[in-house]
Design a protein around this motif. Sequence first.
Motif, PDB file in Angstrom:
ATOM      1  N   THR A   1      -2.588  33.586  66.648  1.00 58.37           N
ATOM      2  CA  THR A   1      -1.994  33.774  65.323  1.00 58.37           C
ATOM      3  C   THR A   1      -1.308  32.501  64.869  1.00 58.37           C
ATOM      4  O   THR A   1      -1.449  32.080  63.708  1.00 58.37           O
ATOM      5  CB  THR A   1      -0.978  34.933  65.359  1.00 58.37           C
ATOM      6  OG1 THR A   1      -1.627  36.099  65.858  1.00 58.37           O
ATOM      7  CG2 THR A   1      -0.423  35.216  63.971  1.00 58.37           C
ATOM      8  N   ASP A   2      -0.577  31.852  65.766  1.00 55.13           N
ATOM      9  CA  ASP A   2       0.096  30.597  65.435  1.00 55.13           C
ATOM     10  C   ASP A   2      -0.909  29.512  65.065  1.00 55.13           C
ATOM     11  O   ASP A   2      -0.730  28.783  64.091  1.00 55.13           O
ATOM     12  CB  ASP A   2       0.961  30.109  66.582  1.00 55.13           C
ATOM     13  CG  ASP A   2       2.154  31.013  66.845  1.00 55.13           C
ATOM     14  OD1 ASP A   2       2.487  31.823  65.946  1.00 55.13           O
ATOM     15  OD2 ASP A   2       2.729  30.906  67.941  1.00 55.13           O
ATOM     16  N   LEU A   3      -1.967  29.420  65.845  1.00 54.27           N
ATOM     17  CA  LEU A   3      -2.977  28.401  65.572  1.00 54.27           C
ATOM     18  C   LEU A   3      -3.702  28.657  64.258  1.00 54.27           C
ATOM     19  O   LEU A   3      -3.979  27.723  63.511  1.00 54.27           O
ATOM     20  CB  LEU A   3      -3.977  28.339  66.725  1.00 54.27           C
ATOM     21  CG  LEU A   3      -3.422  27.832  68.054  1.00 54.27           C
ATOM     22  CD1 LEU A   3      -4.477  27.937  69.133  1.00 54.27           C
ATOM     23  CD2 LEU A   3      -2.940  26.387  67.932  1.00 54.27           C
ATOM     24  N   MET A   4      -3.988  29.895  63.977  1.00 51.54           N
ATOM     25  CA  MET A   4      -4.676  30.221  62.722  1.00 51.54           C
ATOM     26  C   MET A   4      -3.771  29.970  61.517  1.00 51.54           C
ATOM     27  O   MET A   4      -4.241  29.556  60.457  1.00 51.54           O
ATOM     28  CB  MET A   4      -5.149  31.676  62.724  1.00 51.54           C
ATOM     29  CG  MET A   4      -6.255  31.939  63.722  1.00 51.54           C
ATOM     30  SD  MET A   4      -7.734  30.932  63.430  1.00 51.54           S
ATOM     31  CE  MET A   4      -8.353  31.653  61.937  1.00 51.54           C
ATOM     32  N   SER A   5      -2.467  30.189  61.666  1.00 48.51           N
ATOM     33  CA  SER A   5      -1.561  29.951  60.557  1.00 48.51           C
ATOM     34  C   SER A   5      -1.370  28.461  60.283  1.00 48.51           C
ATOM     35  O   SER A   5      -1.019  28.070  59.179  1.00 48.51           O
ATOM     36  CB  SER A   5      -0.199  30.603  60.831  1.00 48.51           C
ATOM     37  OG  SER A   5       0.446  29.968  61.895  1.00 48.51           O
ATOM     38  N   MET A   6      -1.625  27.600  61.262  1.00 44.95           N
ATOM     39  CA  MET A   6      -1.525  26.163  61.058  1.00 44.95           C
ATOM     40  C   MET A   6      -2.723  25.606  60.306  1.00 44.95           C
ATOM     41  O   MET A   6      -2.673  24.517  59.769  1.00 44.95           O
ATOM     42  CB  MET A   6      -1.447  25.440  62.419  1.00 44.95           C
ATOM     43  CG  MET A   6      -0.169  25.635  63.142  1.00 44.95           C
ATOM     44  SD  MET A   6      -0.283  24.691  64.663  1.00 44.95           S
ATOM     45  CE  MET A   6       1.005  25.411  65.597  1.00 44.95           C
ATOM     46  N   ARG A   7      -3.792  26.349  60.293  1.00 46.23           N
ATOM     47  CA  ARG A   7      -5.009  25.896  59.633  1.00 46.23           C
ATOM     48  C   ARG A   7      -4.832  25.712  58.222  1.00 46.23           C
ATOM     49  O   ARG A   7      -4.614  25.546  57.276  1.00 46.23           O
ATOM     50  CB  ARG A   7      -6.078  26.949  59.820  1.00 46.23           C
ATOM     51  CG  ARG A   7      -7.281  26.435  60.509  1.00 46.23           C
ATOM     52  CD  ARG A   7      -8.246  27.520  60.685  1.00 46.23           C
ATOM     53  NE  ARG A   7      -9.210  27.412  59.596  1.00 46.23           N
ATOM     54  CZ  ARG A   7     -10.297  28.121  59.503  1.00 46.23           C
ATOM     55  NH1 ARG A   7     -10.529  29.020  60.393  1.00 46.23           N
ATOM     56  NH2 ARG A   7     -11.150  27.957  58.556  1.00 46.23           N
TER      57      ARG A   7
END
Length: 56
Positions: A50-56
């Motif tokens: 979730t954190d990685l996807m929100s950084m996208r």
Amino acid sequence: MATAVAAFTAWRRTIAGRRALADLTPDQLRDIGYSEAPRPTFFVRVGLITDLMSMR
């Protein structure tokens, strides 16, 4: 020369031991008292995707 032979022999024993442990199943490893499998484990923290996807 003797030091080089001793180092080579120790290296060969280490490699042979690793190969022998790699061929054993987890049950066999527990039977001989080797509790940790010699394979790398991958741990993903909760919410990491979730954190990685929100950084996208």
